[in-house]
Design a protein around this motif. Structure first.
Motif, short mmCIF file in Angstrom:
data_model
loop_
_atom_site.label_atom_id
_atom_site.label_comp_id
_atom_site.label_asym_id
_atom_site.label_seq_id
_atom_site.Cartn_x
_atom_site.Cartn_y
_atom_site.Cartn_z
N THR A 129 11.81 -41.44 2.82
CA THR A 129 11.10 -42.69 2.58
C THR A 129 10.01 -42.92 3.60
OG1 THR A 129 12.68 -43.88 3.96
CG2 THR A 129 13.15 -43.74 1.59
N GLY A 130 9.78 -41.95 4.48
CA GLY A 130 8.77 -42.09 5.54
C GLY A 130 7.38 -41.84 5.01
N PRO A 131 6.43 -41.74 5.88
CA PRO A 131 5.04 -41.57 5.50
C PRO A 131 4.81 -40.22 4.86
CG PRO A 131 5.29 -41.33 7.87
CD PRO A 131 6.60 -41.77 7.36
N SER A 132 3.82 -40.15 4.01
CA SER A 132 3.47 -38.89 3.36
C SER A 132 2.82 -37.96 4.35
CB SER A 132 2.50 -39.17 2.20
OG SER A 132 1.28 -39.68 2.71
N PRO A 133 2.74 -36.63 4.01
CA PRO A 133 2.15 -35.67 4.93
C PRO A 133 0.71 -35.97 5.26
CG PRO A 133 3.43 -34.56 3.24
CD PRO A 133 3.36 -35.97 2.86
N SER A 134 0.03 -36.76 4.44
CA SER A 134 -1.38 -37.04 4.69
C SER A 134 -1.59 -38.31 5.49
CB SER A 134 -2.14 -37.14 3.36
OG SER A 134 -1.61 -38.20 2.59
N SER A 135 -0.53 -39.02 5.88
CA SER A 135 -0.70 -40.25 6.63
C SER A 135 0.44 -40.40 7.62
CB SER A 135 -0.75 -41.45 5.68
OG SER A 135 0.48 -41.57 4.99
N SER A 136 0.37 -41.44 8.44
CA SER A 136 1.39 -41.66 9.45
C SER A 136 1.43 -43.14 9.78
CB SER A 136 1.08 -40.83 10.70
OG SER A 136 2.10 -41.01 11.65
N GLU A 137 2.24 -43.50 10.75
CA GLU A 137 2.36 -44.89 11.18
C GLU A 137 1.90 -45.00 12.63
OE1 GLU A 137 6.32 -46.18 10.64
OE2 GLU A 137 6.31 -45.94 8.45
N PHE A 138 1.49 -46.21 12.98
CA PHE A 138 1.06 -46.45 14.35
C PHE A 138 2.25 -46.39 15.30
CE2 PHE A 138 0.79 -49.61 17.76
CZ PHE A 138 -0.25 -49.09 18.49
N GLU A 139 2.04 -45.76 16.44
CA GLU A 139 3.04 -45.75 17.51
C GLU A 139 2.38 -46.18 18.81
OE1 GLU A 139 5.69 -42.78 18.41
OE2 GLU A 139 6.68 -42.73 16.46
N MET A 140 3.15 -46.89 19.63
CA MET A 140 2.61 -47.38 20.89
C MET A 140 2.13 -46.24 21.78
SD MET A 140 1.81 -50.06 22.55
CE MET A 140 2.69 -51.31 21.62
N SER A 141 2.74 -45.08 21.63
CA SER A 141 2.34 -43.94 22.47
C SER A 141 0.92 -43.47 22.17
CB SER A 141 3.32 -42.77 22.28
OG SER A 141 3.33 -42.34 20.93
N ASP A 142 0.37 -43.83 20.99
CA ASP A 142 -1.01 -43.45 20.67
C ASP A 142 -2.00 -44.04 21.66
OD1 ASP A 142 0.15 -42.23 18.54
OD2 ASP A 142 -0.63 -43.59 17.01
N THR A 143 -1.65 -45.18 22.24
CA THR A 143 -2.58 -45.84 23.17
C THR A 143 -2.77 -45.01 24.45
OG1 THR A 143 -0.78 -47.11 24.17
CG2 THR A 143 -1.96 -48.12 22.32
N PHE A 144 -1.80 -44.12 24.75
CA PHE A 144 -1.94 -43.30 25.95
C PHE A 144 -3.19 -42.41 25.86
CE2 PHE A 144 2.96 -43.39 26.43
CZ PHE A 144 2.87 -44.65 26.99
N TYR A 145 -3.45 -41.90 24.65
CA TYR A 145 -4.63 -41.04 24.47
C TYR A 145 -5.91 -41.80 24.79
CZ TYR A 145 -8.43 -38.71 22.03
OH TYR A 145 -9.64 -38.16 21.71
N PHE A 146 -6.03 -43.00 24.22
CA PHE A 146 -7.28 -43.76 24.42
C PHE A 146 -7.42 -44.25 25.86
CE2 PHE A 146 -6.18 -44.20 19.90
CZ PHE A 146 -7.34 -43.72 19.33
N CYS A 147 -6.30 -44.59 26.49
CA CYS A 147 -6.35 -45.00 27.90
C CYS A 147 -6.80 -43.83 28.77
CB CYS A 147 -4.98 -45.50 28.36
SG CYS A 147 -4.50 -47.08 27.64
#
Length: 456
Positions: A101-119
């Motif tokens: 029931t999770g996201p399809s292979p072509s998409s994903s969900e936001f995770e707080m850890s993504d902010t580490f990249y931008f920081c």
């Protein structure tokens, strides 16, 4: 009587050894011998300075290179986010760890850890700013007896300090007055002769005299800077009806190029002495000067440039597409205007040797007069000029792609770093388009493209 004899001797030496050779494009090899002597002195001073610093345990050079503070690997945003999620979360971008029931292979969900990249990328941009480095003078790893060339210099020995003081006397007591005399002579002759030539009717004689006078005066001005220039591949020199584009480091780039060939200049009309020179030059040669309000009209500028290049009897146009001075370590974004005309482009790469004097003009720090005095009080201006093969716009290219291809060729030949940033960031803010582009890339990773959403 003594003053009169001294003045006569001074003028005679200028005529015999500098002005007359400049008129005929000759050289006695004095500047080459002068450069070799300086290199030997610099080498001795640097060795002595390093030895003294080692004995006193004094930090002489910075512990890192400004060109590589942070080691960066060319990875994509998606790859880096995958690595971050793999290390800190069970959910990955490709959906391999998700449930049915999770996201399809072509998409994903936001995770707080993504902010580490931008920081991290934001901090990297602050610490290792590629744009700001292009507008600051490079600190040399060797000392050229100029105080401003190495700010870590301190008193090492009496002999070294005496040598530096002797250099100050030579530069300000002999070289500066000599160069000022030559500069005044070159500019005065340019104004007087071009004004006289402007009275002649248009024709071959006027064009010949105009080109001769321009070459003569620019060569005198080159000697006012003790410029030692090496020209490569002269068979590729710009031809009439073309556009010459070059990387831009200093206002003297114009003199460097114009002392080896005649060009039609493009620029904004000024007042004062500069305005007087412009009005005199345009009488003898069809230079392209714009009023302040006209410069902002891209269509008017393009039309006047296009009309000029269509006439194959007119001189090639000299343009610096970066629009501002860069510190000769990089080449920044070329404005596309001069590449939309459809004329043949003649790329030229200019590379200065900073060991003898820093040619970069930091206009936000130094005014024009202050900058020229710094140039005339340096040891010399040494540079290499490469004429690259002519380039034309290909059928499948737009103006931006053509400009980038020309810029890459110039950077490659001159040993410069090819940057995509706009030189306008020197005084302006980053355009919103750059920020929006990063936001679009991240949003596509999260929600996929429109086609992906339709299939899901």
């Amino acid at each position: 009587m003594l003053l009169g004899i001294s003045f006569t001797l001074w003028v005679t030496l200028l005529l015999v050894f500098i002005i007359v050779p400049a008129i005929f494009g000759l050289s006695f090899g004095i500047r080459g011998l002068y450069m070799k002597t300086l290199l030997k002195v610099f080498k001795w001073a640097t060795v002595r300075m390093e030895r003294g610093a080692k004995e006193k345990n004094h930090l002489l050079y910075k512990p890192y290179s400004l060109n590589s503070i942070i080691a960066k690997e060319p990875t994509s945003l998606e790859d880096e986010l995958k690595e971050i999620r793999r290390n800190g979360s069970s959910r990955e971008l490709d959906g391999s760890a998700s449930t049915t029931t999770g996201p399809s292979p072509s998409s994903s969900e936001f995770e707080m850890s993504d902010t580490f990249y931008f920081c991290r990328r934001g901090i990297e941009s602050i610490v290792d700013d590629e744009v700001t480095k292009c507008f600051s003078a490079e600190e040399l790893e060797s000392w050229n007896l100029l105080t401003r060339s190495n700010y870590n210099f301190q008193h090492i020995s009496t002999r070294l300090t005496v040598l530096w003081g002797f250099g100050v006397i030579i530069r300000y007591g002999f070289l500066l007055p000599l160069r000022l005399t030559l500069a005044i002579t070159g500019i005065s002759l340019l104004v007087v002769f071009t004004t006289i030539i402007g009275l002649l009717p248009n024709g071959r004689l006027k064009n010949f005299l105009s080109e001769t006078v321009h070459l003569m005066c620019y060569r005198i001005c080159v000697r006012a800077l003790t410029a030692i220039i090496t020209y490569h591949h002269s068979e590729n020199k710009p031809k009439n009806g073309g556009i010459c584009v070059a990387n831009h480091t200093s206002p003297i780039d114009v003199i460097i190029l114009a002392s080896d060939g005649c060009y039609a200049m493009v620029g904004q009309i000024h007042g004062g002495l500069m305005g007087l020179i412009q009005r005199s030059m345009v009488k003898a040669c069809p230079h392209i000067w714009f009023e302040r309000l006209e410069v902002k009209d891209r269509h008017l500028v393009a039309k006047r440039l296009s009309d000029h290049v269509k006439d194959k009897s007119k001189l090639p146009i000299l343009i610096f597409p970066e629009g501002t001075c860069i510190n000769n370590t990089s080449v920044m974004m070329f404005k596309k205007g001069s590449f939309e005309i459809g004329s043949t482009v003649y790329p030229v790469a200019i590379k200065y040797d900073p060991r003898f004097g820093d040619a970069f003009w930091n206009s936000s720090k130094f005014g024009m007069v202050n900058y020229l005095l710094r140039m005339m009080s340096s040891w010399a201006i040494v540079c290499s000029v490469w004429y690259l093969p002519p380039m034309s716009r290909q059928e499948d290219e737009d103006a931006v792609q053509f400009a980038n291809r020309v810029k890459a060729a110039i950077a490659r030949q001159g040993g410069l770093v090819d940057l995509l940033w706009d030189g306008g960031l020197k005084r302006g803010k980053v355009k919103d388009a750059f920020k929006e582009e990063q936001q679009k890339i991240y949003s596509k990773i999260l929600v996929g493209t429109q086609a992906d959403r339709s299939r899901s």
